[in-house]
Write a protein that holds these residues in place. Structure first.
Motif, PDB file in Angstrom:
ATOM      1  N   UNK A   1     -67.853  78.811  -4.221  1.00 41.90           N
ATOM      2  CA  UNK A   1     -66.505  80.348  -3.489  1.00 41.90           C
ATOM      3  C   UNK A   1     -65.588  80.187  -2.810  1.00 41.90           C
ATOM      4  N   UNK A   2     -64.387  80.318  -2.348  1.00 44.75           N
ATOM      5  CA  UNK A   2     -64.304  79.618  -1.554  1.00 44.75           C
ATOM      6  C   UNK A   2     -62.691  78.717  -0.951  1.00 44.75           C
ATOM      7  N   UNK A   3     -63.174  78.084  -1.949  1.00 43.86           N
ATOM      8  CA  UNK A   3     -62.245  77.108  -2.703  1.00 43.86           C
ATOM      9  C   UNK A   3     -61.825  77.407  -3.904  1.00 43.86           C
ATOM     10  N   UNK A   4     -60.464  77.566  -2.991  1.00 45.95           N
ATOM     11  CA  UNK A   4     -59.455  77.620  -3.522  1.00 45.95           C
ATOM     12  C   UNK A   4     -58.655  76.510  -4.132  1.00 45.95           C
TER      13      UNK A   4
ATOM     14  N   UNK B   1     -63.007  62.576  -2.652  1.00 44.79           N
ATOM     15  CA  UNK B   1     -63.261  61.548  -3.788  1.00 44.79           C
ATOM     16  C   UNK B   1     -64.042  63.108  -4.999  1.00 44.79           C
ATOM     17  N   UNK B   2     -64.410  64.299  -3.859  1.00 40.47           N
ATOM     18  CA  UNK B   2     -65.283  65.311  -4.976  1.00 40.47           C
ATOM     19  C   UNK B   2     -64.239  66.730  -5.443  1.00 40.47           C
ATOM     20  N   UNK B   3     -63.009  66.407  -4.675  1.00 44.93           N
ATOM     21  CA  UNK B   3     -61.774  67.690  -4.934  1.00 44.93           C
ATOM     22  C   UNK B   3     -61.077  67.334  -6.413  1.00 44.93           C
TER      23      UNK B   3
ATOM     24  N   UNK C   1     -61.607  69.233 -13.440  1.00 39.32           N
ATOM     25  CA  UNK C   1     -62.520  70.274 -14.381  1.00 39.32           C
ATOM     26  C   UNK C   1     -62.002  71.387 -14.408  1.00 39.32           C
ATOM     27  N   UNK C   2     -61.120  71.912 -13.447  1.00 39.73           N
ATOM     28  CA  UNK C   2     -60.824  73.463 -13.261  1.00 39.73           C
ATOM     29  C   UNK C   2     -59.790  72.686 -14.303  1.00 39.73           C
ATOM     30  N   UNK C   3     -58.601  71.723 -14.298  1.00 40.39           N
ATOM     31  CA  UNK C   3     -57.828  71.720 -15.296  1.00 40.39           C
ATOM     32  C   UNK C   3     -58.315  71.591 -16.656  1.00 40.39           C
ATOM     33  N   UNK C   4     -59.271  70.481 -16.739  1.00 43.33           N
ATOM     34  CA  UNK C   4     -59.646  70.760 -18.483  1.00 43.33           C
ATOM     35  C   UNK C   4     -60.412  72.416 -18.348  1.00 43.33           C
TER      36      UNK C   4
END
Length: 286
Positions: A4-7, A71-73, A79-82
């Motif tokens: 949540x909150x991480x656009x 590193x995590x972004x 993952x978001x794109x997948x």
């Protein structure tokens, strides 16, 4: 999808800047103004409560926490794109012809095919159970799209599993003490049979192949009847059967590989998806 909150748009701009792009260049790549990108970075720092970028000799550089986030972004964005690509992609349809020996079908395929059916409901998978020797012939003649094969049959493929062959006998039985040792296995071309006979030969054990079966279930049935011992890759044994080893006077047979081989024609997109599902299924801990 993301915490949540991480656009993801904030993270995408942050990654570009943290990897060395200027604010100007980042703005061009994400289709925003420079001031909008600067506001994105301030917003991201407000959400996380930590400074993420600092002014350095080469422009903006990530802080210690910024490096941790970078590193995590990257992982989160990938993952978001997948996820988006998977759900936006046109559903795969068609038929895939898969061959496998029955022992691999029973041990591995139920979970693999169940998951594949949920993610690709438009795909129809035809499964043909035969010995590896017969499956090689089917592949060569174009009657199968892919097959799981025991190594040693002159066909190349991706190794999806490697592990030990093990002896199996009836619970409470003394067949392993007999001389010659009664053995249930497949026909002479079987690599499992060859490995068992070679191991027994090196150990000086006499053996008599008393039963031949082209399926593991057939060999298990003979062992359950108390008529012979047999061999298997590690699996859940039917009631009445137990594993036997060196403590029972039986030599180790070494490891055996399972290959995923494809036919002469390139796989369809649905076939590629099934092949990847099989690789992933075999890679899961058991």
């Amino acid at each position: 999808m993301l915490p949540a909150g991480l656009d993801p748009e904030l993270l995408r701009s942050f990654v570009l800047i943290a990897e060395g792009e200027s604010v100007t260049r980042t703005a061009e790549r994400v289709g925003r103004t420079q001031s909008a990108v600067s506001m994105q970075m301030r917003r991201l720092e407000e959400v996380l409560g930590e400074p993420l970028l600092r002014r350095g000799a080469r422009g903006l550089e990530p802080t210690y926490k910024g490096v941790w986030l970078l590193e995590r972004a990257r992982t989160l964005l990938a993952l978001n794109e997948e996820i988006i690509a998977t759900f936006r992609a046109a559903p795969l349809t068609g038929q895939v012809r898969l061959g496998t020996p029955d022992d691999y079908a029973l041990q591995w395929l139920p979970g693999i095919l169940a998951r594949f059916g949920k993610t690709h409901p438009g795909m129809e998978v035809d499964v043909l159970c035969m010995s590896s020797e017969e499956l090689v012939q089917r592949l060569s003649h174009g009657h199968l799209d892919m097959a799981l094969l025991t190594e040693g049959h002159g066909r190349s493929g991706d190794e999806v599993w490697r592990g030990p062959l093990r002896w199996v006998g009836p619970q409470g039985g003394l067949l392993h003490k007999r001389d010659p040792l009664p053995l249930a296995t497949a026909h002479p071309g079987c690599t499992w049979r060859r490995a068992a006979l070679e191991a027994l030969g090196r150990n000086g054990r006499r053996v008599r192949v008393t039963y031949n079966s082209t399926t593991q279930s057939g060999c298990f049935a003979v062992a359950m009847a108390g008529l012979a011992i047999t061999i298997s890759t590690p699996t859940r044994l039917p009631p009445g059967l137990v594993w036997l080893d060196e403590e029972d006077g039986l030599p180790p047979m070494g490891d055996m590989g399972i290959l995923l081989a494809t036919g002469e024609m390139p796989l369809s997109p649905g076939g590629e998806a099934l092949a990847e599902a099989i690789r992933q299924g075999f890679a899961e801990p058991r």
